[in-house]
Design a protein around this motif. Structure first.
Motif, PDB file in Angstrom:
ATOM      1  N   LEU A   8      12.181  44.995  49.693  1.00  0.00           N
ATOM      2  CA  LEU A   8      11.645  46.288  49.272  1.00  0.00           C
ATOM      3  C   LEU A   8      12.317  46.645  47.958  1.00  0.00           C
ATOM      4  CD1 LEU A   8      10.232  49.093  49.807  1.00  0.00           C
ATOM      5  CD2 LEU A   8      12.368  49.738  50.955  1.00  0.00           C
ATOM      6  N   ARG A  31       1.507  43.384  45.404  1.00  0.00           N
ATOM      7  CA  ARG A  31       0.154  43.559  45.904  1.00  0.00           C
ATOM      8  C   ARG A  31      -0.095  44.944  46.484  1.00  0.00           C
ATOM      9  NH1 ARG A  31      -0.888  38.492  49.648  1.00  0.00           N
ATOM     10  NH2 ARG A  31      -2.813  39.633  50.024  1.00  0.00           N
ATOM     11  N   GLY A  32       0.883  45.819  46.413  1.00  0.00           N
ATOM     12  CA  GLY A  32       0.699  47.185  46.905  1.00  0.00           C
ATOM     13  C   GLY A  32       1.950  47.985  46.605  1.00  0.00           C
ATOM     14  N   TRP A  33       1.839  49.318  46.654  1.00  0.00           N
ATOM     15  CA  TRP A  33       2.990  50.173  46.367  1.00  0.00           C
ATOM     16  C   TRP A  33       2.724  51.538  46.953  1.00  0.00           C
ATOM     17  CZ3 TRP A  33       0.547  47.473  42.353  1.00  0.00           C
ATOM     18  CH2 TRP A  33      -0.583  48.116  41.847  1.00  0.00           C
ATOM     19  N   THR A  34       3.796  52.262  47.125  1.00  0.00           N
ATOM     20  CA  THR A  34       3.745  53.639  47.592  1.00  0.00           C
ATOM     21  C   THR A  34       4.509  54.478  46.584  1.00  0.00           C
ATOM     22  OG1 THR A  34       3.675  52.935  49.899  1.00  0.00           O
ATOM     23  CG2 THR A  34       4.372  55.196  49.487  1.00  0.00           C
ATOM     24  N   GLU A  59       7.773  52.422  45.575  1.00  0.00           N
ATOM     25  CA  GLU A  59       8.253  51.389  46.499  1.00  0.00           C
ATOM     26  C   GLU A  59       7.235  50.278  46.565  1.00  0.00           C
ATOM     27  OE1 GLU A  59      10.469  53.373  50.162  1.00  0.00           O
ATOM     28  OE2 GLU A  59       8.457  54.139  49.879  1.00  0.00           O
ATOM     29  N   VAL A  61       6.847  46.359  48.607  1.00  0.00           N
ATOM     30  CA  VAL A  61       7.381  45.294  49.462  1.00  0.00           C
ATOM     31  C   VAL A  61       6.849  43.975  48.935  1.00  0.00           C
ATOM     32  CG1 VAL A  61       7.439  44.311  51.788  1.00  0.00           C
ATOM     33  CG2 VAL A  61       7.564  46.791  51.479  1.00  0.00           C
ATOM     34  N   ARG A  95       3.320  40.509  59.679  1.00  0.00           N
ATOM     35  CA  ARG A  95       2.248  40.022  58.828  1.00  0.00           C
ATOM     36  C   ARG A  95       2.667  39.924  57.355  1.00  0.00           C
ATOM     37  NH1 ARG A  95      -3.565  42.267  60.152  1.00  0.00           N
ATOM     38  NH2 ARG A  95      -2.984  43.415  58.294  1.00  0.00           N
ATOM     39  N   LYS A  98       0.462  39.780  54.010  1.00  0.00           N
ATOM     40  CA  LYS A  98      -0.167  40.891  53.295  1.00  0.00           C
ATOM     41  C   LYS A  98       0.537  41.173  51.971  1.00  0.00           C
ATOM     42  CE  LYS A  98      -1.391  44.668  55.434  1.00  0.00           C
ATOM     43  NZ  LYS A  98      -1.254  45.878  56.261  1.00  0.00           N
ATOM     44  N   TYR A  99       1.745  40.618  51.804  1.00  0.00           N
ATOM     45  CA  TYR A  99       2.587  41.011  50.677  1.00  0.00           C
ATOM     46  C   TYR A  99       2.677  39.877  49.664  1.00  0.00           C
ATOM     47  CZ  TYR A  99       3.636  44.495  54.120  1.00  0.00           C
ATOM     48  OH  TYR A  99       3.509  45.479  55.056  1.00  0.00           O
TER      49      TYR A  99
ATOM     50  N   ALA B  38       2.758  60.983  50.103  1.00  0.00           N
ATOM     51  CA  ALA B  38       2.844  59.909  49.120  1.00  0.00           C
ATOM     52  C   ALA B  38       1.440  59.511  48.707  1.00  0.00           C
ATOM     53  CB  ALA B  38       3.586  58.708  49.707  1.00  0.00           C
ATOM     54  N   ARG B  39       1.369  58.611  47.754  1.00  0.00           N
ATOM     55  CA  ARG B  39       0.091  58.010  47.400  1.00  0.00           C
ATOM     56  C   ARG B  39       0.343  56.524  47.242  1.00  0.00           C
ATOM     57  NH1 ARG B  39       2.343  60.888  43.374  1.00  0.00           N
ATOM     58  NH2 ARG B  39       2.622  59.904  41.343  1.00  0.00           N
ATOM     59  N   GLY B  40      -0.705  55.746  47.385  1.00  0.00           N
ATOM     60  CA  GLY B  40      -0.458  54.316  47.348  1.00  0.00           C
ATOM     61  C   GLY B  40      -1.701  53.516  47.134  1.00  0.00           C
ATOM     62  N   ALA B  41      -1.463  52.249  46.926  1.00  0.00           N
ATOM     63  CA  ALA B  41      -2.540  51.287  46.807  1.00  0.00           C
ATOM     64  C   ALA B  41      -2.012  49.985  47.357  1.00  0.00           C
ATOM     65  CB  ALA B  41      -2.952  51.109  45.346  1.00  0.00           C
ATOM     66  N   GLY B  42      -2.909  49.098  47.724  1.00  0.00           N
ATOM     67  CA  GLY B  42      -2.427  47.832  48.234  1.00  0.00           C
ATOM     68  C   GLY B  42      -3.495  47.068  48.965  1.00  0.00           C
ATOM     69  N   SER B  43      -3.035  46.037  49.634  1.00  0.00           N
ATOM     70  CA  SER B  43      -3.949  45.165  50.371  1.00  0.00           C
ATOM     71  C   SER B  43      -4.262  45.824  51.706  1.00  0.00           C
ATOM     72  CB  SER B  43      -3.291  43.808  50.581  1.00  0.00           C
ATOM     73  OG  SER B  43      -2.049  43.970  51.224  1.00  0.00           O
TER      74      SER B  43
END
Lengths: 100, 100, 100
Positions: A8, A31-34, A59, A61, A95, A98-99, B38-43
């Motif tokens: 993280l 591939r993703g964030w918060t 953040e 992962v 899983r 996913k990251y 929060a806000r986010g994006a990702g798989s």
């Protein structure tokens, strides 16, 4: 529960930097964030345009390799010039595919 | 300072899922939590009703057994159907008896 | 990327306590912090003046010695009397000289 070790990476920066940082992190393999809005103080450097203390906390992962790439990128391009701090934490996820 | 090893479980989910998740975590043994917007994006996968990107970030400090139960529950009931991610982090607390 | 091991201390407390806590953390050696508004529930104790559930979440990256000093301070002066929880996490940072 079978878990996968990941990293993280948490970055605290001025809000004006958010879109640029997220684009760069995606380019480095995230591939993703918060994102959460925050405020802060610390041993910071030059601010760009945001009011003092306003921060975003990002953040993501990622794999150890992507975490290293993000920290290397921040160290080269942000730490000398911007009020950005970052830290990496070992975490476990379900899983891991996913990251990044 | 004497500390006790615990697990911090962090869950990022759509806001509409918050009350249901908190109730389920309590049923699995969590004794407290902290929620931030929060806000986010990702798989991610299917969203329920919230606008894209709106998220809540739930944290709960629990025993390793409760952390495992929460991750198992999320993997079975949420990860296939909802935009939920989660990770577990080893942490140290003072007064471990306050936690699950 | 060369990183330095540090400790991340996360404290969740009533908003009314924020300025006092930050001043005390600075006195104990913390050189920066990030604060986010949060809400929470848990095995808490007496609240001071904030509405039930309103919390601030304070993070500070510090040396192991400063982390221990902060947890010791909280255990002595806050945990018996206030709705404060805290945990410490091992993290890696770049440029460890920026931190306490």
């Amino acid at each position: 529960m079978h878990t996968t070790p990941m990293m993280l990476v948490t970055i605290v920066a001025e809000p004006v930097l958010e879109p640029r940082l997220l684009g760069e992190f995606a380019g480095l393999g995230a591939r993703g964030w918060t994102v959460t809005d925050a405020r802060g103080a610390g041993s910071r450097h030059m601010r760009a345009t945001d009011p003092p203390g306003a921060n975003v906390r990002i953040e993501t992962v990622v794999s150890a390799a992507v975490a290293d790439a993000i920290l290397t990128h921040l160290a080269a391009h942000y730490f000398p010039r911007y009020a950005v701090i970052a830290w990496a934490t070992a975490v476990a996820v379900v899983r891991g595919d996913k990251y990044a």
